[in-house]
Design an enzyme around this catalytic site. Structure first.
Site, PDB file in Angstrom:
ATOM      1  N   SER A 214       0.811  -1.227   0.000  1.00 45.89           N
ATOM      2  CA  SER A 214       0.000   0.000   0.000  1.00 45.89           C
ATOM      3  C   SER A 214       0.840   1.271   0.000  1.00 45.89           C
ATOM      4  CB  SER A 214      -0.970  -0.009   1.181  1.00 45.89           C
ATOM      5  OG  SER A 214      -0.283  -0.270   2.378  1.00 45.89           O
ATOM      6  N   CYS A 468       6.216  12.474  34.697  1.00 46.22           N
ATOM      7  CA  CYS A 468       6.000  13.150  33.412  1.00 46.22           C
ATOM      8  C   CYS A 468       6.932  14.346  33.263  1.00 46.22           C
ATOM      9  CB  CYS A 468       4.560  13.603  33.282  1.00 46.22           C
ATOM     10  SG  CYS A 468       3.379  12.245  33.426  1.00 46.22           S
TER      11      CYS A 468
END
Ligand code: 3NM
Ligand code: MG
Length: 542
Positions: A214, A468
């Protein structure tokens, strides 16, 4: 005299598809002609539905085009069609004609390729005289629904290692391509990681090319898509700035080296004021931006993948924080990872909560397939989830088996320190990246060098988003010093963890609540002290 079939270049192997979903209403022969102009090096005509007469007519037309470009044409499955057309050979799946029988019909000068998904299938294909192996399925693909096994980069690497270490010369010389979901976004990462040093001492056998459907047949501009893939395959990846070397003169194991390097890198962040682009969850955006400012970086909290290409040009680094792994967020993450990889800028993966739910496991696999990460950081369970997604065999720990990951908090360690260090080192080597496992002792490795760093403060574990914000800190250091992500991450960890110690000790910090502002102050104070040259001594704190 070398036979033609021994000279085939497998670099960019096109497999055709005639379905509406991929080819659309276009003419296959014209599409293949454009792909040839773009530089594909092998063409396989694969058509599972047409009548034999139509197959032969199309194959003849394709063969004419391929001959003009001096590119071999192979037919999927249909030995009879290959014989009728007189093209260069066939490609056989596991359910197609047996290789030995096909060889009898085609003779020894024709090319016969085989699809293999396991070491056993590879062994049989070599024994029966295959000329090359199509190894897959690399990634899940909508092009072929009935693929047997998704084996990932590591499954492919295992088969390559088997071939390479075989006693059989035919196995060692076997040509290989990988197939399944290869596209312009991941092709450099895939080929780079397939060249990774193996866990064993022998040098790795690499892949000879990639097979795609593809990414070329489904492209708007087929020629350009093929040319782009070819360029990506023939040039070193932009995301690699260094290769970990064990033979440089600096003794990375000495504390004074670590101390001096980390101070220099803190100054580098201060003077470059690099962009830290955070794609993160709502809970930590404000805290992460404050941390970035405190260490001298310039934060931008943008979750919009569409602007990542522009931001990637600003000499910064990206943090992908999996805290909110919705399908929409993942799409934006993939766009941003691709943009930063293409620009050669660092990307940090923070797989928050990975392993907690099956959706997060899928999200993690998706992200790992979306591009290359310079640093992967997480707590023990998150890194364990990454190791599992990467196919690393990790000895089970009784303790770990008892505990399902619940929230994103890490809890006590399940593995011993040496087990964790070993896991981190093997994962770094396997993914060809830097891995940081946080905890009371932070373990950092690039597969060659490994540090165990034990600074920090218990309050870090009692406030939301501290992990984080470490990701944010690392991104700033990577942006300022992309040449050595391992030392950059080490310096970031030290700045962060030592500031936490300072904050924990400071007057006015009475608990987790007051710790947050105290920590931001301490990050800032440490940066200022380093920039002003007050901390040249102090390696003893490490
Ligand atoms: N064979 P795309 S996967 C034809 O795993 C084929 O054996 C596969 O298509 C295998 O490049 C596949 O569009 C389709 O993902 C690959
Ligand atoms: Mg087949």
């Amino acid at each position: 005299i070398a036979r033609m079939k021994d000279q085939v270049d497998y670099t960019l192997y096109l497999v055709t598809d005639s379905t509406e979903a991929i080819l659309g209403s276009r003419d296959l022969v014209e599409v293949v002609e454009q792909a040839l102009l773009g530089g594909v090096t092998v063409v396989q005509y694969r058509d599972k539905t047409s009548d034999t007469g139509a197959l032969i007519a199309t194959a003849k037309a394709l063969h004419e085009k391929c001959k003009k470009h001096n590119i071999p044409l192979l037919i999927n499955d249909r030995v009879d069609v290959a014989l009728a057309v007189g093209c260069e050979g066939v490609h056989l799946g596991q359910d197609d004609m047996n290789l030995t029988e096909a060889r009898k019909l085609l003779g020894r000068d024709k090319i016969i390729g085989a699809t293999v998904s396991s070491i056993e299938e590879a062994r049989v294909a070599v024994e029966r005289g295959a000329d090359y192996l199509g190894i897959g399925t690399l990634y899940a693909t909508s092009t072929k629904k009935n693929t047997k096994d998704i084996i990932g980069v590591n499954g492919i690497r295992r088969i390559l290692r088997y071939l390479h270490t075989s006693d059989d010369e035919a196995a060692r010389k076997m040509k290989t391509v990988c197939i399944g979901g290869v596209n312009a976004l991941n092709v450099q990462r895939v080929t780079y990681q397939l060249h990774a040093p193996s866990d064993h001492s022998s040098p790795p056998k690499s892949i000879d090319g990639v097979a795609v459907v593809s990414a070329i047949v489904g492209a708007k501009d087929v020629e350009q898509a093929a040319a782009n893939l070819k360029t990506l395959l023939c040039t070193p990846p932009t995301f690699i700035h260094f290769s970990p070397s064990t033979n440089n003169n600096e003794d990375w194991t000495s504390l004074s080296h670590l101390h001096t390097t980390s101070l220099a890198l803190t100054k580098a962040v201060d003077s470059a004021s690099p962009l830290s682009h955070n794609m993160t969850n709502l809970v930590v955006q404000n805290f992460a931006a404050s941390v970035a400012l405190a260490i001298g970086a310039s934060p931008i909290m943008s979750n919009n993948g569409a602007e990542a290409a522009d931001l990637a040009r600003l000499n910064g680094a990206l943090v992908i924080n999996m805290g909110t792994a919705t399908p929409d967020a993942l799409k934006n993450h993939a766009l941003a990872i691709a943009a930063y990889n293409a620009a050669g800028r660092p990307v940090v993966l923070d797989p928050v909560g990975a392993g907690a739910t099956s959706a997060r496991k899928e999200a993690l696999s998706f992200l790992l397939a979306s591009g290359y990460f310079s640093v992967i950081k997480g707590n023990e369970r998150e890194i364990l989830a990454v190791a599992q997604a990467s196919g690393l065999a990790v000895a089970s720990s009784e303790h770990a088996a008892q505990q399902q990951q619940r929230g994103v908090d890490s809890g006590p360690a399940s593995y011993t320190l040496p087990q964790r260090a070993h896991m981190v080192q093997r994962l770094a080597r396997r993914e060809r990246t830097v891995v940081l496992m946080t905890g009371a002792t932070d373990l950092l490795s690039d597969g060659t060098r490994t540090y165990a760093l034990s600074n920090g403060h218990a309050y870090l574990g009692m406030v939301t988003g501290s992990g984080c914000t470490l990701g944010t800190t690392i991104s700033a250091y990577l942006a300022a010093a992309p040449g050595d992500p391992f030392m950059a991450a080490a310096a970031a960890v030290l700045h962060f963890e030592i500031a936490a110690e300072d904050a924990g000790r400071s007057e006015g910090v009475r608990g987790p609540g007051t710790f947050v502002p105290g920590f931001v102050d301490a990050l800032y104070a440490r940066r200022k002290a380093i920039v002003e040259g007050h901390l040249e001594e102090g390696a003893e704190r490490l």
